[in-house]
Design an enzyme around this catalytic site. Structure first.
Site, PDB file in Angstrom:
ATOM      1  N   GLU A   1      45.589   5.131  34.063  1.00 26.77           N
ATOM      2  CA  GLU A   1      46.845   4.996  34.794  1.00 26.77           C
ATOM      3  C   GLU A   1      47.013   6.089  35.841  1.00 26.77           C
ATOM      4  O   GLU A   1      48.007   6.134  36.545  1.00 26.77           O
ATOM      5  CB  GLU A   1      48.042   4.927  33.841  1.00 26.77           C
ATOM      6  CG  GLU A   1      48.070   5.970  32.757  1.00 26.77           C
ATOM      7  CD  GLU A   1      49.204   5.759  31.752  1.00 26.77           C
ATOM      8  OE1 GLU A   1      50.053   4.889  31.948  1.00 26.77           O
ATOM      9  OE2 GLU A   1      49.224   6.506  30.761  1.00 26.77           O
TER      10      GLU A   1
ATOM     11  N   HIS B   1      61.887   0.566  33.841  1.00 23.77           N
ATOM     12  CA  HIS B   1      62.107   0.221  32.443  1.00 23.77           C
ATOM     13  C   HIS B   1      63.280  -0.743  32.255  1.00 23.77           C
ATOM     14  O   HIS B   1      63.297  -1.530  31.325  1.00 23.77           O
ATOM     15  CB  HIS B   1      62.233   1.490  31.589  1.00 23.77           C
ATOM     16  CG  HIS B   1      60.888   2.101  31.307  1.00 23.77           C
ATOM     17  ND1 HIS B   1      60.462   3.266  31.884  1.00 23.77           N
ATOM     18  CD2 HIS B   1      59.854   1.654  30.570  1.00 23.77           C
ATOM     19  CE1 HIS B   1      59.224   3.518  31.489  1.00 23.77           C
ATOM     20  NE2 HIS B   1      58.844   2.557  30.683  1.00 23.77           N
TER      21      HIS B   1
ATOM     22  N   ASP C   1      51.924   2.648  35.835  1.00 24.84           N
ATOM     23  CA  ASP C   1      51.745   4.008  36.353  1.00 24.84           C
ATOM     24  C   ASP C   1      50.623   4.078  37.377  1.00 24.84           C
ATOM     25  O   ASP C   1      50.712   4.844  38.342  1.00 24.84           O
ATOM     26  CB  ASP C   1      51.471   4.984  35.197  1.00 24.84           C
ATOM     27  CG  ASP C   1      52.765   5.409  34.537  1.00 24.84           C
ATOM     28  OD1 ASP C   1      53.717   5.740  35.270  1.00 24.84           O
ATOM     29  OD2 ASP C   1      52.847   5.379  33.301  1.00 24.84           O
TER      30      ASP C   1
ATOM     31  N   CYS D   1      47.384  -3.357  30.238  1.00 25.00           N
ATOM     32  CA  CYS D   1      48.606  -3.426  29.427  1.00 25.00           C
ATOM     33  C   CYS D   1      49.862  -3.134  30.235  1.00 25.00           C
ATOM     34  O   CYS D   1      50.942  -3.006  29.685  1.00 25.00           O
ATOM     35  CB  CYS D   1      48.514  -2.477  28.227  1.00 25.00           C
ATOM     36  SG  CYS D   1      48.365  -0.756  28.694  1.00 25.00           S
TER      37      CYS D   1
END
Ligand code: PEP
Ligand code: MG
Length: 643
Positions: A504, A268, A528, A575
Site C-alpha cells: 500500500e 471510511h 492507501d 483488499c
C-alpha cells in the site's frame, strides 16, 4: 472606526476585542475558515455598521480570497446557478451501490443570528424555558415514533442532556449577566462541546457532536429558525459531508440514499455507507446543498449520476432497474457458495474484509472463500481498553472456528493516520498519514506486536492462518516484523502459516521483486496505494474524489507487484475498495490478481460478474488499461469493452 459606538469581534468563541484596534485584530491570529462573531454596542450607530462589516469580511476584506460564505453559496445566488444545471444530469462519485429516490432532506451548516445582550433577564429566562420545553416535546414525539432501538436511545440521551441541572444553572449564570438567551445557550453548549471533544476516550469525545446537535435544535427555536422537517417517507439525505459517526447513526428505513457535497469513495464514511447498504453518491459539489428541500431526487450509487425533479418516466425506469438489480442480486446470492470461475476456466478466490469478529458468519453466508483482510485495529476499537493476549486469542479463535477450514488473512494492528486508538496515544503529527502508522507504530511498540502475534498463532491450531503487516515501505520493516514473528514461533510453532505484507506504499510495490523472495504473499491495499501514489489524502473533503484506484500509475504498480510475486510462485490479493468495483474487476483479473477481498455483501455480485468474464479478454483489457492516460480513460475503455 467611522462608527461612534463600539464594535467587538471574537474568533471561534474566544475573547471579544475591539474591532477598531489593529494590533488587537492582528494578535487574534485569525485564519481562513474560522468563525468570527461581531457584536455592536446597543443603541448606537455601530449596530448599523454590523451588516456592512460582515459583508466586507465575506468579500475578503480587499484580498483576493474566496469568502467561505460565497464558496458554500448563499441560497439565493446558487439556487439560480443550480437551476440552470437542472436540465443536465448531474454527477458525483459513486460510493455505495444501488438506486434510490425520495424527497430531499437537506442539512446545511447552520448560521444563527441573535443579539448578544438581552433587555430583561426574566424575559430571556422564559424564552429559554419555552425553547427547551418545545425541543423536549419534539424529542418525546420522535421517541414514540422511532422503531429502531439505537436511534431511540440517541434521542433519549438528548433528552437527558436537556434535563441536566448543571446545564440550566450555568446558562442562568450567563443570563444573569444580561446575555440574551441564544447567546448564553450557545456559549455554554460550545464550551461544553469543546471540553467533551478534548477527552482522550474517542467514544466520549464523539459525543461532542450530540451536544452541538441538541444545542442547535434549541438555538433554532430561540432564533425562530424554521427547522427543516424530516420528510415522512424515506428520503435522500443531502449534507456537506457525512462523517463515519453520522453514517453509523443512520436509520436505513428512513434514509433511502445519501448525497454529499464532498468526500471520496474510499473514505471510511463511504465504507460504512456500503456496509449499511444505503446507496450513496459523494463529492457532488456544494451546489447540492441548494437543492430545495422536499424536491424529489433520484440517485444512482453505481454511476454517481443523480437527477433533481426526475420525470415520472425516469422514476418508473429507476423502479424497473432497481427491480432488475434486486433480481440480479437474488440470483447471485443463490449461487454465492459456488466458486468464481471465468468462462475460460480461470479461478479467482473471492474473500471478505472483516472489521467485526461477529460478522464472520455473515461473510461465510455471503459465500466468502476466506477472510482476505481482518482489520484488527477495528477489533481493538471495539474494546474500551487494550485487549490482552487471552481476549485476543479468544476472538481470533472465534473467527477461525466460524471459517471452518477457510483461510484467514489477518493484518496486524494498523493504527495511526485516520484510525486512532484511544488507549494507544500517538504524539500529534503534522501529517499523520505520513507518520507513525501501521508497522511503523508496532515496530516501535514490539511488545504489542509480539502479544498480537502470539494470540494469533495460539488460536490457529493447524488451521490456515495468514499474517500480514500493514504499511511496509522498506525491506527493513518487513524483516524486523518477521524477526519478531520468528521469535514467537520458536515458542508457539504454527505449521499452517503464511506470512506476507500489504502493498500500500508505492516503494513496496517498486521493490516487490526483492520482497517477493522473502514473503509468502502480497495483499494490495488499493485505498492507501492510491492515496500515496496520487498524493491525495483519501478522506480529503475536496480532492479525494480524484483519487481513483484505476489510475494507470496504480495499475502499473499492481502489474509490477503481480509479476514479481508470480515469478517467485507467490500469490497476490487485492483488499482495497477497488476489489469490488465492477469496472476494476476485469482489469484486476487481467493483471493476474489471484484473490479479491471485499465487504461481504459485495461477494455474490462480484462472483457472478467473474463467471461472465473471459480471462483472455481481461488480460488484453488490462494491457490496454496500462497504456491509458487517465483513470477516466481506463473507466471509459472498460465501459466500451465490458459494458
Ligand atoms: C487499503 O489501504 O486499501 C486497505 C485495505 O486498508 P485500510 O482501508 O484499512 O487502510
Ligand atoms: Mg490501508
Amino acid at each position: 472606526k467611522t462608527y461612534q459606538g463600539e464594535i467587538r469581534v471574537a474568533v471561534d468563541d474566544g475573547q471579544f476585542i475591539s474591532a477598531k484596534s489593529l494590533t488587537k485584530l492582528l494578535s487574534m491570529g485569525c485564519k481562513y475558515g474560522q468563525t468570527l462573531t461581531f457584536i455592536a454596542e446597543p443603541d448606537t450607530d455601530a449596530v448599523e455598521g454590523l451588516s456592512k462589516i460582515i459583508q466586507a469580511v465575506q468579500q475578503g476584506l480587499g484580498e483576493e480570497v474566496e469568502a467561505i460564505e460565497n464558496k458554500i453559496g448563499t441560497q439565493q445566488t446558487n439556487t439560480l446557478e443550480f437551476e440552470e444545471e437542472i436540465t443536465t444530469p448531474t454527477t458525483g462519485i459513486p460510493a455505495s451501490t444501488g438506486l434510490a429516490f425520495g424527497p430531499a432532506h437537506v442539512i446545511k451548516p447552520k448560521h444563527f443570528q441573535y443579539e448578544r445582550f438581552g433587555n430583561n433577564v426574566k424575559a430571556e429566562k422564559e424564552k429559554l424555558e419555552i425553547a427547551l420545553h418545545s425541543v423536549k416535546n419534539t424529542l418525546h414525539q420522535l421517541i414514540a415514533k422511532t422503531e429502531a432501538n439505537e436511534i431511540k436511545q440517541i434521542f433519549m440521551a438528548h433528552l437527558e442532556m436537556l434535563d441536566d441541572p448543571d446545564l440550566i444553572q450555568q446558562v442562568h449564570q450567563s443570563l444573569n449577566q444580561n446575555l440574551s438567551a441564544p447567546a448564553a445557550w450557545h456559549q455554554y453548549i460550545e464550551k461544553a462541546a469543546q471540553a467533551q471533544a478534548a477527552l482522550p476516550d474517542r467514544l466520549l469525545a464523539e459525543r461532542a457532536a450530540d451536544l452541538r446537535d441538541i444545542g442547535d435544535k434549541v438555538l433554532a427555536v430561540l432564533c425562530n429558525e424554521v427547522a427543516v422537517q424530516e420528510p415522512e417517507q424515506p428520503y435522500i439525505l443531502i449534507m456537506h459531508d457525512v462523517g463515519p459517526s453520522d453514517v453509523a447513526r443512520l436509520n436505513k428505513d428512513r434514509v433511502a440514499g445519501i448525497l454529499t457535497a464532498v468526500g471520496g469513495a474510499s473514505a471510511h464514511s463511504a465504507i460504512v455507507a456500503r456496509a449499511l447498504g444505503i446507496p450513496a453518491i459523494v463529492g457532488a459539489s456544494d451546489a447540492v446543498l441548494n437543492i430545495t428541500p422536499h424536491t424529489t431526487v433520484l440517485i444512482n450509487g453505481d454511476t454517481g449520476a443523480f437527477e433533481i425533479n426526475p420525470s415520472q418516466a425516469q422514476i418508473d425506469d429507476a423502479i424497473q432497474e432497481r427491480e432488475l438489480q434486486h433480481q440480479r442480486r437474488h440470483e447471485a446470492e443463490q449461487h454465492c457458495h459456488e466458486p468464481a470461475i471465468t468462462l475460460d476456466q480461470h479461478q479467482v478466490e473471492v474473500a471478505a474484509n472483516l472489521g467485526k469478529i461477529l460478522d464472520t458468519e455473515k461473510a461465510v453466508n455471503y459465500g466468502a472463500e476466506a477472510i482476505g483482510l481482518l482489520r484488527t485495529e477495528l477489533v481493538f476499537m471495539a474494546h474500551r481498553q487494550a485487549p490482552d493476549e487471552d481476549v485476543q486469542e479468544k476472538e481470533y479463535r472465534h473467527v477461525l472456528d466460524t471459517l471452518a477450514g477457510r483461510p484467514l488473512v489477518v493484518r496486524t494492528l494498523d493504527v495511526g493516520g485516520d484510525k486512532p486508538l484511544p488507549y494507544l496515544p500517538i504524539d500529534a503529527e503534522e501529517n499523520p498519514f505520513l507518520g507513525v502508522r501501521g508497522i511503523r507504530l508496532t515496530l516501535r511498540k514490539p511488545q504489542l506486536l509480539r502479544q498480537q502475534l502470539t494470540a494469533l498463532v495460539r488460536a490457529a491450531d493447524d488451521r490456515p492462518l495468514r499474517i500480514m503487516f500493514p504499511m511496509v515501505g522498506r525491506i527493513e520493516e518487513w524483516r524486523a516484523a518477521k524477526a519478531i514473528l520468528d521469535e514467537v514461533l520458536l515458542k508457539h510453532p504454527c505449521p499452517n502459516l503464511e506470512v506476507g505484507i500489504m502493498i500500500e506504499v508505492p516503494s513496496a510495490a517498486l521493490i516487490a521483486p526483492l520482497l517477493a523472495k522473502e514473503v509468502d504473499f502480497f495483499s494490495i491495499g488499493t485505498n492507501d496505494l492510491t492515496q500515496y501514489t496520487l498524493a491525495i489524502d483519501r478522506g480529503h473533503p475536496v480532492l479525494s474524489g480524484e483519487a481513483d484506484g484505476l489510475h494507470p500509475s496504480i495499475l502499473m504498480l499492481i502489474d509490477q507487484t503481480v509479476r514479481a510475486a508470480h515469478a517467485q510462485q507467490k500469490w497476490v490479493g487485492v483488499c482495497g475498495e477497488l476489489a469490488a468495483d465492477p469496472k476494476a474487476v476485469p482489469v484486476l483479473l487481467g493483471l493476474g490478481v489471484d484473490e479479491l477481498s471485499m465487504s461481504a455483501s459485495s461477494i455474490p455480485l462480484v462472483k457472478a460478474q467473474i463467471r461472465q468474464l473471459n480471462f483472455a479478454d481481461c488480460q488484453q483489457l488490462a494491457q490496454q488499461a496500462l497504456k491509458c492516460e487517465s483513470a477516466f480513460a481506463v473507466r471509459s475503455f472498460v465501459e466500451q469493452t465490458h459494458g
